[in-house]
Design a protein around this motif. Structure first.
Motif, short mmCIF file in Angstrom:
data_model
loop_
_atom_site.label_atom_id
_atom_site.label_comp_id
_atom_site.label_asym_id
_atom_site.label_seq_id
_atom_site.Cartn_x
_atom_site.Cartn_y
_atom_site.Cartn_z
N ALA A 139 -6.30 1.61 -3.30
CA ALA A 139 -7.40 1.83 -2.36
C ALA A 139 -8.20 0.56 -2.11
O ALA A 139 -8.95 0.48 -1.13
CB ALA A 139 -8.32 2.93 -2.88
N LYS A 140 -8.05 -0.44 -2.98
CA LYS A 140 -8.78 -1.70 -2.82
C LYS A 140 -7.89 -2.82 -2.30
O LYS A 140 -8.38 -3.93 -2.06
CB LYS A 140 -9.40 -2.12 -4.16
CG LYS A 140 -10.43 -1.14 -4.70
CD LYS A 140 -10.97 -1.61 -6.03
CE LYS A 140 -12.01 -0.63 -6.59
NZ LYS A 140 -12.53 -1.08 -7.91
N SER A 141 -6.61 -2.55 -2.16
CA SER A 141 -5.66 -3.59 -1.75
C SER A 141 -5.24 -3.35 -0.31
O SER A 141 -4.70 -2.30 0.03
CB SER A 141 -4.43 -3.56 -2.67
OG SER A 141 -3.49 -4.53 -2.28
N TYR A 142 -5.50 -4.33 0.54
CA TYR A 142 -5.17 -4.21 1.96
C TYR A 142 -3.70 -4.53 2.20
O TYR A 142 -3.17 -5.49 1.64
CB TYR A 142 -6.02 -5.16 2.80
CG TYR A 142 -7.49 -4.84 2.80
CD1 TYR A 142 -8.00 -3.87 3.65
CD2 TYR A 142 -8.37 -5.53 1.97
CE1 TYR A 142 -9.36 -3.57 3.66
CE2 TYR A 142 -9.73 -5.25 1.97
CZ TYR A 142 -10.22 -4.27 2.82
OH TYR A 142 -11.55 -3.98 2.82
N GLY A 145 0.79 -1.22 0.00
CA GLY A 145 0.00 0.00 0.00
C GLY A 145 0.82 1.27 0.00
O GLY A 145 0.32 2.34 0.34
N ARG A 154 -5.73 4.58 0.53
CA ARG A 154 -5.71 3.83 1.79
C ARG A 154 -7.08 3.21 1.99
O ARG A 154 -8.08 3.91 2.19
CB ARG A 154 -5.39 4.76 2.95
CG ARG A 154 -4.05 5.48 2.85
CD ARG A 154 -2.90 4.54 3.08
NE ARG A 154 -2.97 3.95 4.40
CZ ARG A 154 -2.17 2.98 4.81
NH1 ARG A 154 -1.28 2.47 3.98
NH2 ARG A 154 -2.28 2.49 6.01
N PRO A 155 -7.21 1.87 1.96
CA PRO A 155 -8.51 1.24 2.18
C PRO A 155 -8.94 1.35 3.63
O PRO A 155 -8.11 1.46 4.54
CB PRO A 155 -8.26 -0.22 1.78
CG PRO A 155 -6.80 -0.43 2.06
CD PRO A 155 -6.13 0.88 1.75
N THR A 156 -10.23 1.33 3.85
CA THR A 156 -10.76 1.34 5.21
C THR A 156 -10.73 -0.08 5.77
O THR A 156 -11.34 -0.99 5.20
CB THR A 156 -12.21 1.87 5.21
OG1 THR A 156 -12.22 3.19 4.66
CG2 THR A 156 -12.76 1.91 6.63
N ASP A 167 -8.38 -9.24 -0.44
CA ASP A 167 -8.87 -8.07 -1.18
C ASP A 167 -10.26 -8.28 -1.75
O ASP A 167 -11.01 -7.32 -1.94
CB ASP A 167 -7.91 -7.73 -2.32
CG ASP A 167 -6.53 -7.32 -1.81
OD1 ASP A 167 -6.42 -6.96 -0.62
OD2 ASP A 167 -5.57 -7.37 -2.61
N ARG A 191 -6.56 3.91 -7.48
CA ARG A 191 -7.79 3.15 -7.23
C ARG A 191 -7.48 1.71 -6.83
O ARG A 191 -8.12 1.14 -5.94
CB ARG A 191 -8.69 3.18 -8.46
CG ARG A 191 -10.04 2.53 -8.24
CD ARG A 191 -11.01 2.82 -9.37
NE ARG A 191 -10.50 2.34 -10.65
CZ ARG A 191 -10.12 3.12 -11.63
NH1 ARG A 191 -10.14 4.43 -11.49
NH2 ARG A 191 -9.68 2.62 -12.78
N HIS A 240 -12.63 -9.91 1.71
CA HIS A 240 -12.45 -9.10 2.92
C HIS A 240 -12.38 -9.97 4.18
O HIS A 240 -12.64 -9.47 5.28
CB HIS A 240 -13.58 -8.06 3.06
CG HIS A 240 -13.80 -7.23 1.83
ND1 HIS A 240 -12.88 -6.30 1.39
CD2 HIS A 240 -14.82 -7.22 0.92
CE1 HIS A 240 -13.33 -5.72 0.28
NE2 HIS A 240 -14.50 -6.27 -0.02
#
Length: 395
Positions: free
Chosen positions: A153-156, A71, A341-343, A172, A150, A175
């Motif tokens: 933002a989807k990759s932890y 990330g 940054r993913p939540t 990813d 983008r 989840h």
């Protein structure tokens, strides 16, 4: 297509991309050779390696509680500078090129340019129509940058909790959260070699395996590296953080030996507006404008071994910043860091909260004993990592 140029590269495909760690349980220091492929296992039981750790830039976040691998927006500033150069190419074709052309004609062939201002306007109109074609490559470049943000933002990222001594992986797609004990993580460095008509090609991979006992599977994490030293350094950084608190609590031993103290900006593990100030400090250091001996004359500096002061590295640095539109690349990197940054799930956020020192998990007795034996064999007896692990009875 174009956006693929900006996506993170996948690990190289080898004859054995992921080792068998379920039916053939590895040990630290074990070396497996299969054809032209070699795999050196560094864990389970993350013992002392004696290697130099890699840069902090390989990690996207770090504090006293956890370290994140993955990330990171590293390289976004460079992409912003490349975007600025493409914009300048369009500006040059639309405005500067016709102006130079008309100026040349007026100076050397004035009889052919009786109305230079009108000729300049006409030339700009013609050249600008061709400059509009730059919209396509610039648009594709921007699309690639946005696609990369983008995807981030989807990759932890993989999170290493030092206080709990656990590792968290989030899928990813589903989840699903997987948390495993730190000392059970399998880590290795793989070197593969292929023979082609152009010569021997070598690929290096740093890998980790997190065993999912509930599903009886292994979650593999692979990262392509430029050399085996980089792969070893990656694991050493993670291990030193988890075991000794380095990168956060204690300074890098190499920097401490040199008497270097990193600034707050230099400690940030991502690119952003602070990168602008770091690069300016580097430019000043290149000209030796901030070193000792500021009160000495040029003759005294030469006598005592100080390098000659020069403001040109800093001046050229300012010229290059103007060319790339000052802080534009750094603003793009700052934005990419916030948006990429993913939540994290609430359970992971709760798991990441700091614990009171009395609740911190402690290394196992087996790890403490193995660490002492391996460190003694490597530092005092000069053994390599494989032999030191064998002497400690790990394999």
């Amino acid at each position: 297509m174009i956006s693929n140029l900006f996506k993170r590269k996948k690990p190289p495909e080898t004859a054995e991309p992921t080792p068998d760690i379920r039916s053939q349980r590895p040990s630290a220091g074990e070396l497996r050779v299969r054809g032209l492929n070699e795999t050196l296992f560094l864990a389970p039981l993350p013992v002392y390696t004696g290697q130099t750790q890699v840069s902090r830039r390989n990690f996207s976040a770090m504090n006293e509680t956890y370290l994140e691998l993955g990330g990171n927006n590293y390289g976004m500033v460079e992409l912003g500078k490349r975007l600025a150069l493409q914009i300048w190419m369009a500006i040059f074709l639309a405005l500067i090129a016709p102006s130079l052309l008309i100026m040349y004609g007026v100076l050397f062939y004035p009889e052919n340019f009786p109305t230079p201002f009108k000729d300049l306007i006409d030339a700009i109109r013609v050249f600008s129509s061709y400059a509009l074609l730059f919209i396509l490559p610039i648009g594709a470049f921007i699309y690639g940058m946005l696609s990369n943000v983008r995807a981030l933002a989807k990759s932890y990222p993989v999170r290493f909790n030092r206080q709990r001594r656990e590792v968290c992986y989030i899928d990813d797609t589903t989840h699903r959260v997987l948390i495993v004990p730190w000392e059970s993580v399998v880590a290795w460095v793989a070197r593969s070699q292929d023979i082609t008509s152009y010569g021997a090609m070598r690929d290096y991979t740093f890998g980790m395996g997190l065993e999912d006992e509930e599903r009886d599977t292994v979650q593999f994490i692979l990262s392509a590296q430029p050399s085996d030293a980089h792969a070893l350094g990656m694991w050493t950084s993670i291990r030193n953080y988890m075991e000794d608190g380095e990168l956060v609590d204690t300074p890098n031993p190499m920097l401490a030996a040199l008497g270097i103290t990193l600034t707050e900006d230099e400690l940030k593990p991502y690119e952003g507006l602070h990168t602008f100030e770091i690069e300016r400090l580097d430019a000043r250091a290149l000209g030796r404008l901030d070193d000792g001996g500021g009160h000495l004359t040029a003759e005294e500096r030469k006598r005592w071994g100080y390098s000659k002061r020069s403001a040109w590295p800093l001046r050229w640095w300012y010229v290059r910043r103007v060319i790339v539109f000052w802080k534009m690349p750094y603003l793009i990197a700052e934005w990419a860091h916030r948006k990429g940054r993913p939540t994290l799930p609430e359970s992971v956020q709760a798991w990441s909260q700091p614990l009171p020192p009395q609740q911190w998990a402690q290394p196992s007795a087996a790890l403490q004993k193995a660490n002492a034996l391996v460190k003694t064999a490597m530092d005092k007896k000069g053994a390599n990592f494989v032999d030191a692990c064998k002497a400690a009875g790990l394999h």
